[in-house]
Design a protein around this motif. Structure first.
Motif, PDB file in Angstrom:
ATOM      1  N   UNK A 195      50.312 116.746  73.756  1.00 43.30           N
ATOM      2  CA  UNK A 195      51.266 115.677  74.002  1.00 43.30           C
ATOM      3  C   UNK A 195      52.508 115.701  73.149  1.00 43.30           C
ATOM      4  N   UNK A 196      52.739 116.796  72.389  1.00 43.84           N
ATOM      5  CA  UNK A 196      53.878 116.871  71.477  1.00 43.84           C
ATOM      6  C   UNK A 196      54.661 118.146  71.760  1.00 43.84           C
ATOM      7  N   UNK A 197      55.994 118.034  71.743  1.00 44.74           N
ATOM      8  CA  UNK A 197      56.872 119.204  71.849  1.00 44.74           C
ATOM      9  C   UNK A 197      58.013 119.070  70.854  1.00 44.74           C
ATOM     10  N   UNK A 198      58.467 120.218  70.329  1.00 44.18           N
ATOM     11  CA  UNK A 198      59.694 120.229  69.528  1.00 44.18           C
ATOM     12  C   UNK A 198      60.874 119.994  70.453  1.00 44.18           C
ATOM     13  N   UNK A 199      61.913 119.305  69.931  1.00 43.56           N
ATOM     14  CA  UNK A 199      63.027 118.955  70.809  1.00 43.56           C
ATOM     15  C   UNK A 199      64.360 118.961  70.078  1.00 43.56           C
ATOM     16  N   UNK A 200      64.539 119.842  69.076  1.00 42.49           N
ATOM     17  CA  UNK A 200      65.817 119.884  68.388  1.00 42.49           C
ATOM     18  C   UNK A 200      65.711 120.591  67.055  1.00 42.49           C
ATOM     19  N   UNK A 201      66.778 120.462  66.252  1.00 38.86           N
ATOM     20  CA  UNK A 201      66.892 121.249  65.029  1.00 38.86           C
ATOM     21  C   UNK A 201      66.542 120.469  63.778  1.00 38.86           C
TER      22      UNK A 201
END
Length: 681
Positions: free
Chosen positions: A37-43
């Protein structure tokens, strides 16, 4: 709340230090692909997607450290060297943690001093072999130490010292990342019932300034090679942060306990480089901005709570009562903000597919800001004070039934002052909210637990958030979630699983995009995320470990004044995501100490950004499957790990940026990691 996960009406996961070593996660974000249920989405370290909702650099409660907000550094991701374990709670949890996005939060539990001596030393080497980068082209090295033990013979004073120095070239053109981490801590066992831990953390980062890839015409097939970079080799960003944490605990004879925790962060980051601001109409060049900025921030947080176990009329209670207070201050000083014209001697444009460095004038030779745009050279000073009072009670109604209730009152005040641009009036706003939580758990036996819960969240707009008119005109977002699920525990604790179904409704949803001020925000209306998650952790054999998870997420805008946005999917959210990691250690005498690991990560197609007008091109990030593999060898006190990330050198994109067609973040090409750890007592 000091309760087993099976007694709570929430979806909770824990990731241990041994799991971090198994997947060679030197940064916390390396674990996200193996979290359901978690994703990376930026820096930045705060850029995450939980259950369809994205947190950003201003959402400090999306990642807590020992239950309190405030990371030492904002960009990149926290180092795992000083972390004992990671707890993930999914769904709105503002009742206990305050201002928080509705998808959930990550809590990093730091390593504490131990009463036995233990010394760990490690060294790690990395190399890429993919995307046109050879094994010897971009090396990386890391050296770390973790030392702990008692100071005196009575073990009243304990210490811990964690150190790490990492110096790596990345796969991006002319880019590097140099990190230094230093974290001493001391525990004083004042008595058998009272202890105090004081911890200091210093982290310094210096790395290449990078705005990553672009997608001309929002077409994923027109994205240049993943090594392409549009900043000059001399462009850089650096930051450093110091953190002082105090953790006090006293246990009373009647079973009650009192905690008083504080966390104070002093942080500075500085950037000098070229931003990519747009793609030119010819789809062959990018427009750039000469940018210089220094940001100084301070975070001060306090949380005190009382844990009270007691019985009333045959009902067992585990109650917690708490108070929180915090102050965030930020001085965001723009030193240069010059948008280069498309033509002429001051043009800063660069070719998308064949960038040439050194053509543009140096930053020092360029104007600080374009004529007539001096109002963009801002120095914004913001102060946010927040206060909260909360209670939660886990009640045992009978041997088979448990219930949870919770309530929080939260209040914050923001003050905004412009220190450079004249005639900008000071502004302030105050927000408050009452947040409830309810849950019910049914446990027919020791193996099964069924639960239902209702929870809420609340996020005031960031003090530095502005609209297209340069004004903070926003109201807080709020959300509510209904969740149903079950938890199972078999094989004497060697197999545990959680199945959850949820629906989250949010109103006053935020979106951000590029504008003349840099980044602007808008409130869309309403959004909804609904889906299901399944996670299993098992040890079928004593030498075989398995963790796996699957998530289905349907997250979209349900109400907006802009008809082009209605029913649009929220960005960077796959419908389907799955992962599995398996480790097997051989037991045969001839293979003693040898083991191997295999991981598979899958994400389906995602939408790149929120549309602004009907008929405009829509960036879609393709789905991908990534395979990781590892070999382990243990001999006495030494452990050697060799891991290959992205074994088949799959090209994929982790996330799209704030306006979709720029700031596209690629995943690593094939990456080799070799580490050697030594443990001494």
């Amino acid at each position: 709340m000091d309760a087993p996960s099976r007694d709570t009406p929430f979806s909770i996961s824990t990731y241990t230090g041994s799991f971090m070593h198994a997947v060679e996660a030197q940064k916390v974000d390396a674990l996200y692909p193996y979290m359901t249920g978690i994703q990376s989405a930026g820096i930045t370290g705060y850029d995450l997607v939980f259950r369809g909702f994205q947190s950003g650099a201003n959402d400090q409660n999306s990642i807590l450290v020992d239950g309190l907000p405030g990371l030492a550094t904002r960009f990149g991701s926290p180092a795992t060297i000083g972390i004992s374990r990671i707890d993930v709670v999914r769904g709105p949890a503002s009742v206990l943690n305050g201002e928080e996005q509705p998808g959930g939060f990550v809590n990093l539990i730091t390593k504490k001093p131990e009463d036995y001596p233990l010394y760990e030393f490690s060294t790690t080497a990395t190399a890429y072999d993919g995307a046109g980068v050879g094994l010897t082209d971009r090396p990386g090295f890391d050296a770390a130490a973790d030392l702990t033990g008692p100071i005196d013979k009575d073990k009243r004073f304990l210490y811990r010292l964690v150190m790490d120095d990492s110096n790596k070239d990345t796969f991006r053109n002319a880019s590097y990342d140099h990190d230094v981490y230093f974290a001493p801590s001391l525990t004083w066992k004042i008595s058998d019932a009272t202890d105090l831990t004081a911890a200091y953390e210093y982290q310094r980062l210096r790395y290449s300034y990078d705005t990553y890839l672009v997608a001309p015409d929002s077409n994923i097939h027109l994205v240049p090679p993943i090594t392409t970079r549009y900043q000059e080799p001399s462009d850089y960003e650096k930051e450093h942060g110091s953190v002082l944490t105090l953790l006090f605990n006293h246990r009373f004879d009647n079973g009650m306990s009192w905690n008083l925790d504080t966390r104070d962060v002093w942080h500075t980051d500085e950037a000098h480089g070229f931003d990519v601001t747009a793609i030119r109409p010819d789809l062959l060049h990018v427009a750039r901005r000469a940018r210089g900025q220094t940001n100084k921030r301070r975070y001060d947080y306090l949380d005190t709570n009382l844990h009270m176990p007691f019985d009333t009329f045959g009902i067992g209670h585990k109650m917690v009562l708490g108070l929180t207070a915090g102050r965030d201050t930020a001085d965001e000083d723009r030193l240069q903000f010059f948008n280069g014209p498309a033509t002429g001697p001051d043009s800063l444009d660069m070719s998308i597919y064949d960038p040439v460095y050194g053509v543009a004038p140096p930053l020092a030779d360029l104007p600080l800001v374009a004529k007539g745009n001096t109002s963009l050279l801002t120095d914004r000073y913001t102060v946010t004070d927040s206060y909260g009072a909360y209670m939660a009670d886990l009640m045992t109604l009978s041997p088979h039934w448990k219930a949870t209730i919770g309530l929080r009152y939260t209040r914050d005040r923001q003050a905004i002052t412009e220190l450079r641009v004249p005639n900008v009036p000071k502004s302030s706003k105050t927000n408050s909210k009452v947040l409830p939580m309810l849950g019910l758990v049914y446990q027919p036996n020791d193996h099964w637990s069924y639960y239902a819960s209702y929870s809420t969240s609340y996020v005031p707009p960031a003090a530095n958030a502005i609209d297209v008119n340069g004004v903070n005109s926003f109201v807080p977002t709020s959300a509510k979630q209904v969740e149903l699920g079950s938890k199972a525990n078999f094989l004497q604790g060697r197999l545990s699983a959680t199945l959850a179904f949820y629906r989250i409704d949010e109103k006053n949803t935020f979106s951000h995009f590029a504008c003349a001020y840099g980044t602007c925000y808008q409130q869309l209306g309403k959004a909804r995320s609904q889906g299901a998650e399944f996670e299993i952790n098992a040890r079928p054999l004593h030498n075989w470990q398995l963790t796996a998870g699957y998530g289905y997420t349907d997250a979209r805008i349900t109400a907006s004044d802009n008809l082009a946005q209605l029913n649009s999917r929220l960005p960077n959210v796959p419908y389907n995501s799955a992962h599995v990691w398996s480790r097997y250690d051989f037991t045969a005498p001839a293979l003693q100490g040898l083991g191997f690991g295999l991981g598979v990560i899958y994400n389906s197609e995602r939408q790149g950004f929120t549309p602004t007008k009907a008929g405009s091109p829509m960036l879609r990030l393709p789905g991908y499957t990534r395979v990781d593999a590892a070999l382990y060898y243990s001999y006495q006190q030494y452990v050697v790990t060799f891991k290959v990330e992205n074994l088949f050198d799959k090209t994929y994109y982790q996330s799209a940026g704030f306006n979709g067609d720029i700031n596209l973040l690629p995943g690593n090409p094939r990456l080799f990691t070799l580490s050697v750890r030594a443990f001494f007592e």
